[in-house]
Design a protein around this motif. Structure first.
Motif, short mmCIF file in Angstrom:
data_model
loop_
_atom_site.label_atom_id
_atom_site.label_comp_id
_atom_site.label_asym_id
_atom_site.label_seq_id
_atom_site.Cartn_x
_atom_site.Cartn_y
_atom_site.Cartn_z
N CYS A 1 28.76 66.03 53.33
CA CYS A 1 28.55 64.76 52.64
C CYS A 1 27.53 63.93 53.40
O CYS A 1 26.99 64.35 54.43
N THR A 2 27.29 62.72 52.95
CA THR A 2 26.27 61.87 53.57
C THR A 2 26.60 61.51 55.01
O THR A 2 25.74 61.55 55.89
N CYS B 1 26.29 56.28 55.32
CA CYS B 1 27.46 55.86 54.53
C CYS B 1 28.30 54.83 55.29
O CYS B 1 28.73 55.07 56.41
N GLY C 1 32.72 63.07 56.07
CA GLY C 1 32.69 62.04 57.10
C GLY C 1 33.89 61.13 57.14
O GLY C 1 34.02 60.29 58.03
N CYS C 2 34.80 61.25 56.14
CA CYS C 2 36.00 60.41 56.10
C CYS C 2 36.96 61.05 55.10
O CYS C 2 36.63 62.06 54.48
N ASN D 1 37.56 60.45 52.13
CA ASN D 1 37.21 60.39 50.72
C ASN D 1 36.79 61.71 50.10
O ASN D 1 36.70 61.83 48.89
N ALA D 2 36.50 62.70 50.92
CA ALA D 2 36.32 64.07 50.41
C ALA D 2 35.17 64.23 49.43
O ALA D 2 35.28 65.01 48.48
N CYS D 3 34.07 63.49 49.62
CA CYS D 3 32.94 63.65 48.70
C CYS D 3 32.43 65.09 48.69
O CYS D 3 31.92 65.56 47.69
N ALA E 1 31.88 55.95 56.43
CA ALA E 1 32.00 57.14 57.29
C ALA E 1 32.62 56.82 58.64
O ALA E 1 32.48 55.73 59.18
FE1 SF4 Z 1 30.87 58.63 52.85
FE2 SF4 Z 1 33.33 59.53 53.28
FE3 SF4 Z 1 32.07 60.22 51.05
FE4 SF4 Z 1 31.29 61.23 53.33
S1 SF4 Z 1 33.30 61.59 52.38
S2 SF4 Z 1 29.94 60.36 51.77
S3 SF4 Z 1 31.64 59.57 54.74
S4 SF4 Z 1 32.68 58.15 51.61
#
Ligand code: SF4
Length: 548
Positions: A425-426, A431, A466-467, A469-471, A434
């Protein structure tokens, strides 16, 4: 008056239901700041203010409710200020976290781009976005470092070639995923592109559908070659024994926190009816979706409470005014289809799928890709939901020269298992949510594993997030990595990952797709990560059975 034998304690009084803020039940007063800003002014209206006020006045002139709320409906998020570590993500105020530059998401419905569009994005990136570009796992392209002053000119250029950023983010219908091989695949019976085009034409930018409880993710494709079980709504191709080819409807998927896989409604929808049925599903979500708490506002929570039978009944009676036909379950692939490598098209030409590293490209690279594709006779590329890309319509004798030229610009059509299966992810680079870095770390991970396990011969997916949120779909990877702070061997808090093992989407019919196991103790610091993944891979190689 209460009967005398009723205890007059507060606990015994009937409790008034608080409600979930559902419009259909009469809750029209906003229950949180996000709902308030949508009610105060439809977020689509912010475009005029960007063009007429903010682009001239600069960053300081932007109303905070627009900046941190309504801008998203036009694909704009402020990006994270450089140098703020993940430990401060949750404690800083939004204005302390954000930079004066924007991420701009270009929606590419169906993932389809012609070369004029590709060149336009490449040029915008080099001119206005410091040459940044990421292919996302939702077939979008994201640019960074965009200044508000340049946004009107960027829109002008995008729209001149038929692209847009309308509703690319925000509580509205986001980009519609499609099959990257729609219209060319030998395995496809119906090309779903006309349904996607009609939905974009009729509903994107329509205020009736632009204030939803939260984001709304769609996939429409004959092949189940995207994350169809992770969307709010998916239409997947299926043959009906009496009515022929059509689409099977799934609802209520979503990962993030409280992950849930979409479920079948058990109906069969012909191609021509897909847009109306899609609008009905969005309508149910708009009117019955939960608007009190942001973390319960996705469609999956309504489906969890109602079940699919009630959802189908409401959809049919209140939104479509007719019953849908029962339909059979589709044949589903045993493993994700990423289209990497060389494949025959139905017209006898070929498409070539190639991998950047964790979706990161650049404007320069996209412009060169357009040149390479053109040189070898192609006028179109497609993006995949795995952060990869395809070049279409290549004659047999141009395949190898194309692959060599793609390699020359950093795109690999014969990637290692690691490059092929790793997404990120970003992350903390841009982000604001993150906790850890992902893109650079994903690149380092791929390089290290290619060096140490060069001949690894199994399909493997490694998704860095990165967090929570599981993008990048933490829960449905073989190795899903959820960014968080962990303790190192000296007891210090450092960037690291919680590890989910053995997730899957798209299992064969009869089996169940599932989430990776999140084992409480399974964590690695970012520094330990390459060695950790290498150890998992070696254990797998040592333990696998014949033919696995
Ligand atoms: Fe941002 Fe978290 Fe989504 Fe990654 S998973 S892009 S860190 S919100």
């Amino acid at each position: 008056m209460a009967p005398s034998n009723t205890p007059a304690t507060p606990a015994a009084r009937p409790r008034k239901a608080r409600g979930e803020g559902q419009w259909a039940l009469g809750h029209r007063e906003p229950l949180n700041p996000n709902e308030r800003l949508k009610k105060d002014d439809n977020p689509l209206n912010v475009r005029a203010r960007i063009e007429n006020i903010y682009a001239q006045g600069g960053f300081a002139s932007i109303d905070p409710a627009d900046l941190r709320g309504r801008f998203r409906w036009w694909g704009l998020y402020t990006q994270r200020k450089a140098g703020i570590d993940g430990g401060r993500t949750a404690v800083l105020a939004p204005e302390e976290l954000e930079d004066e530059y924007f991420m701009l998401r270009v929606r590419i419905d169906g993932g389809a781009l012609d070369l004029a569009q590709l060149r336009t994005i490449g040029q915008i990136s080099t001119e206005f976005a410091r040459d940044s570009a990421d292919i996302t796992d939702r077939q979008n392209i994201q640019l960074h470092w965009v200044r508000i002053e340049d946004v009107p000119e960027i829109w002008r250029r995008l729209e001149a070639v038929g692209l847009q950023t309308t509703e690319a983010c925000g509580d509205c219908p986001r980009v519609v995923l499609g099959s990257p091989v729609a219209g060319i695949s030998v395995d496809e019976v119906i090309d779903a592109t006309p349904a996607i085009d009609e939905i974009i034409e009729r509903y994107i930018g329509d205020p009736q559908y632009s204030n939803l409880p939260r984001k709304f993710k769609t996939q429409i494709s004959w092949l189940a070659d995207g994350p169809y079980q992770a969307n709010d709504v998916s239409f997947v191709g299926v043959e009906h024994p009496d009515h022929g080819p059509g689409f099977d409807l799934w609802v209520g998927g979503g990962l993030s926190t409280n992950p849930r896989l979409a479920e079948r409604l058990g109906v069969w929808v012909p191609l021509a009816e897909v847009p109306d049925v899609w609008a009905g599903v969005v309508g149910v979500f708009r009117d019955y979706g939960y608007r009190r708490l942001r973390n319960r506002a996705r469609l999956k929570f309504l489906i969890a409470d109602w079940g699919v039978e009630k959802f189908r009944e409401v959809l049919e009676k209140e939104y479509l005014g007719r019953a849908l036909l029962d339909g059979p379950a589709p044949e589903l692939p045993e493993k994700p289809i990423d289209h990497i490598g060389v494949h025959r098209q139905r017209d006898g030409k070929n498409y070539v799928g190639a991998a950047p590293v964790v979706g990161r490209v650049s404007g320069t690279q996209l412009s060169r890709l357009a040149d390479v594709a053109q040189r070898h006779g192609s006028d179109r590329v497609r993006l995949t939901a795995y952060q990869k890309l395809l070049v279409l319509d290549i004659a047999d004798d141009r395949v190898e020269p194309l692959i060599a030229d793609l390699r020359g610009i950093g795109l690999e059509a014969r990637p290692s298992a690691w490059r092929r299966g790793t997404m990120a992810c970003t992350g903390i680079e841009y982000c604001k949510l993150a906790i850890v870095e992902t893109k650079a770390r994903g690149g380092e991970l791929v390089a290290r594993l290619e060096e140490r396990l060069r001949d690894f011969d199994a399909d493997i997916s490694v998704h860095l997030n990165g967090c929570p949120n599981a993008c990048a779909r933490t829960q449905v990877a073989d190795i899903g990595l959820k960014g968080q702070l962990v303790l190192n061997s000296h007891g210090e808090q450092v960037e690291g990952f919680q590890i989910h093992l053995g997730g899957a989407l798209g299992m064969a019919k009869g089996e169940t797709a599932g989430f990776g196991r999140k084992l409480r103790g399974l964590k690695a610091t970012a520094e330990e990560l390459p060695e950790y993944v290498e150890r998992i891979a070696r254990n797998y190689l040592d333990g696998r059975s014949e033919g696995e």
